[in-house]
Scaffold this active site. Sequence first.
Site, PDB file in Angstrom:
ATOM      1  N   HIS A  58       0.832  -1.219   0.000  1.00  0.00           N
ATOM      2  CA  HIS A  58       0.000   0.000   0.000  1.00  0.00           C
ATOM      3  C   HIS A  58       0.859   1.259   0.000  1.00  0.00           C
ATOM      4  O   HIS A  58       1.488   1.605   0.998  1.00  0.00           O
ATOM      5  CB  HIS A  58      -0.925   0.021   1.220  1.00  0.00           C
ATOM      6  CG  HIS A  58      -1.992   1.067   1.123  1.00  0.00           C
ATOM      7  ND1 HIS A  58      -3.332   0.762   0.944  1.00  0.00           N
ATOM      8  CD2 HIS A  58      -1.934   2.427   1.134  1.00  0.00           C
ATOM      9  CE1 HIS A  58      -4.037   1.880   0.882  1.00  0.00           C
ATOM     10  NE2 HIS A  58      -3.205   2.916   0.985  1.00  0.00           N
ATOM     11  N   HIS A  60       1.303   5.347  -2.348  1.00  0.00           N
ATOM     12  CA  HIS A  60       0.713   6.314  -3.292  1.00  0.00           C
ATOM     13  C   HIS A  60       1.853   6.985  -4.045  1.00  0.00           C
ATOM     14  O   HIS A  60       2.330   8.055  -3.655  1.00  0.00           O
ATOM     15  CB  HIS A  60      -0.127   7.355  -2.546  1.00  0.00           C
ATOM     16  CG  HIS A  60      -1.351   6.788  -1.901  1.00  0.00           C
ATOM     17  ND1 HIS A  60      -2.607   6.925  -2.439  1.00  0.00           N
ATOM     18  CD2 HIS A  60      -1.512   6.056  -0.761  1.00  0.00           C
ATOM     19  CE1 HIS A  60      -3.495   6.315  -1.658  1.00  0.00           C
ATOM     20  NE2 HIS A  60      -2.847   5.781  -0.634  1.00  0.00           N
ATOM     21  N   GLN A 153      -9.836   9.015  -5.713  1.00  0.00           N
ATOM     22  CA  GLN A 153      -9.597   9.716  -4.436  1.00  0.00           C
ATOM     23  C   GLN A 153     -10.783  10.586  -4.016  1.00  0.00           C
ATOM     24  O   GLN A 153     -11.083  10.730  -2.836  1.00  0.00           O
ATOM     25  CB  GLN A 153      -8.338  10.579  -4.576  1.00  0.00           C
ATOM     26  CG  GLN A 153      -8.072  11.537  -3.449  1.00  0.00           C
ATOM     27  CD  GLN A 153      -7.236  10.921  -2.336  1.00  0.00           C
ATOM     28  OE1 GLN A 153      -6.108  10.512  -2.549  1.00  0.00           O
ATOM     29  NE2 GLN A 153      -7.807  10.869  -1.160  1.00  0.00           N
ATOM     30  N   HIS A 211      -9.840   1.525  -0.427  1.00  0.00           N
ATOM     31  CA  HIS A 211      -9.679   2.285   0.822  1.00  0.00           C
ATOM     32  C   HIS A 211     -11.027   2.204   1.532  1.00  0.00           C
ATOM     33  O   HIS A 211     -12.012   2.752   1.035  1.00  0.00           O
ATOM     34  CB  HIS A 211      -9.357   3.746   0.533  1.00  0.00           C
ATOM     35  CG  HIS A 211      -7.934   4.015   0.185  1.00  0.00           C
ATOM     36  ND1 HIS A 211      -7.330   3.499  -0.929  1.00  0.00           N
ATOM     37  CD2 HIS A 211      -6.983   4.754   0.822  1.00  0.00           C
ATOM     38  CE1 HIS A 211      -6.063   3.916  -0.970  1.00  0.00           C
ATOM     39  NE2 HIS A 211      -5.834   4.675   0.073  1.00  0.00           N
ATOM     40  N   GLU A 214     -11.761   4.338   6.283  1.00  0.00           N
ATOM     41  CA  GLU A 214     -10.609   5.081   6.818  1.00  0.00           C
ATOM     42  C   GLU A 214     -11.125   6.376   7.438  1.00  0.00           C
ATOM     43  O   GLU A 214     -10.947   7.478   6.913  1.00  0.00           O
ATOM     44  CB  GLU A 214      -9.582   5.379   5.716  1.00  0.00           C
ATOM     45  CG  GLU A 214      -8.277   5.931   6.287  1.00  0.00           C
ATOM     46  CD  GLU A 214      -7.288   6.370   5.230  1.00  0.00           C
ATOM     47  OE1 GLU A 214      -7.631   6.355   4.030  1.00  0.00           O
ATOM     48  OE2 GLU A 214      -6.153   6.743   5.603  1.00  0.00           O
ATOM     49  N   ASP A 310       2.288   3.134   3.149  1.00  0.00           N
ATOM     50  CA  ASP A 310       1.404   4.217   2.714  1.00  0.00           C
ATOM     51  C   ASP A 310       2.248   5.401   2.224  1.00  0.00           C
ATOM     52  O   ASP A 310       3.119   5.229   1.391  1.00  0.00           O
ATOM     53  CB  ASP A 310       0.441   4.604   3.844  1.00  0.00           C
ATOM     54  CG  ASP A 310      -0.883   5.186   3.318  1.00  0.00           C
ATOM     55  OD1 ASP A 310      -0.968   5.463   2.113  1.00  0.00           O
ATOM     56  OD2 ASP A 310      -1.817   5.371   4.111  1.00  0.00           O
ATOM     57  N   TRP A 316      -0.086  14.158   3.119  1.00  0.00           N
ATOM     58  CA  TRP A 316      -0.710  13.529   4.281  1.00  0.00           C
ATOM     59  C   TRP A 316       0.307  13.106   5.339  1.00  0.00           C
ATOM     60  O   TRP A 316      -0.015  12.943   6.487  1.00  0.00           O
ATOM     61  CB  TRP A 316      -1.529  12.294   3.839  1.00  0.00           C
ATOM     62  CG  TRP A 316      -2.672  12.680   2.984  1.00  0.00           C
ATOM     63  CD1 TRP A 316      -3.899  13.090   3.414  1.00  0.00           C
ATOM     64  CD2 TRP A 316      -2.712  12.742   1.552  1.00  0.00           C
ATOM     65  NE1 TRP A 316      -4.700  13.387   2.342  1.00  0.00           N
ATOM     66  CE2 TRP A 316      -4.004  13.180   1.190  1.00  0.00           C
ATOM     67  CE3 TRP A 316      -1.805  12.457   0.538  1.00  0.00           C
ATOM     68  CZ2 TRP A 316      -4.403  13.355  -0.137  1.00  0.00           C
ATOM     69  CZ3 TRP A 316      -2.193  12.620  -0.777  1.00  0.00           C
ATOM     70  CH2 TRP A 316      -3.471  13.074  -1.111  1.00  0.00           C
TER      71      TRP A 316
END
Length: 422
Positions: A58, A60, A153, A211, A214, A310, A316
């Site tokens: 996982h 991005h 997203q 996802h 979350e 992640d 983030w």
Amino acid sequence: MDNLLIRNARVPGHGPEPCDVALAGGRIVVIGESLSATGQTVIDAGGGMLTPSFVELHCHLDATLTAGSPRPNRTGTLWEGIALWSEIKPSLDEGSVYRRARKTLLWMLSHGVTHVRSHVDICDPSLIALRALLRLREELRGTIELQLVAFPQEGLFAYADGEALMQEAIHLGVDCLGGIPHYEMTREDGVRSVERVMDLAREYDRLVDIHCDEIDDEQSRFVEVMAAQTVRLGMGGRVTASHLTASHGYNGAYANKLLGLMKRAGLHVVTNPLDNSVLQGRFDGYPTRRGHARIKEMLQAGLNVACGHDSVMDPWYPMGDGDPLKAAFVLMHYAQIIGADERPWLFRMLTDMPAAAFGLERHAVAEGAPADLILWDVPSEDEALRRLPPRRAVIRNGAVVAERDGAAMRVLGETLDVSPPA
Ligand code: FE2
């Protein structure tokens, strides 16, 4: 392809004494004692550990290395991160996405990661990031295997044209379909988005990684929809639920029912302790929860659970260097996976468990298995988790692809500094 003989390596599960491991044709051919060298390149492990390579399930890569641009996330919240990403997205160009993602992938390779699943935001009419990452996927094939997830997203239905962009991403060749049901406008839209994504995955023969839940809202219960659809569609083994942080707020009776359903469905789970430890719990007073799925209970129930890194320096999460071991180190504390009988889960959550979700055959240090390996200076998993050391060498398809050289790692002909800070 080299034929390698690794001498004096400690292999977890093969007893306390070092052994020799012979590689040929991209596979592990023999594990034994005092094997004779017949023309192979010999590496003396000196009692260091040999483990399977890491599978990063996982991340991005479209957003990686954008932290601070155009400005830092001052509150450190999920919402400021989303707003920042919306500002960054229109200025993306294919070249910059490609360069940033490649740099992070080389960091990952230096840490022993040979297989990576990355979500890619498809809420962009140009799909620029996806095109860049599809190019990178093909260029790195054989060194790092990259699976790309079409990730809406801003919502499959909440974003105008989300569904059409998902269809386009499928035709461009994504491996996996994603979703974000808790971000859709209504509960009903969230349910519908899970159903639509899974129908498309079945129609086009793709994996699913959503996802899911979350959020700290204990009413967010989309993973049950994922599990039920997996059972109904017969997609067990091909579906992954990522994050699941709402599960820390579920009552015991519901959690117990849910775990049974997830097990029946054969759902894979990914927990992402680095991001979620800092992004969730923002509406709590004290005591403040951390964004944490019920990982220990899931493991005890026999679910296949991976630990993901992640974000790597994005809106983030401004930290991280792509080392899965650091995520496992945090998870060890966060999920209280500290008992002597529990700690072996941590390496499994970086190796064979994500490998199963990735669709790999046997991912182990075993005769006949693919020779995708990490050679360590430390002798055991516990020592690796305690010291978080740089890796000595990373082997892919039986050949060394990354190797430590003093305070640096040589990775695909490039030198990366891995020395500890002064
Ligand atoms: Fe994520």
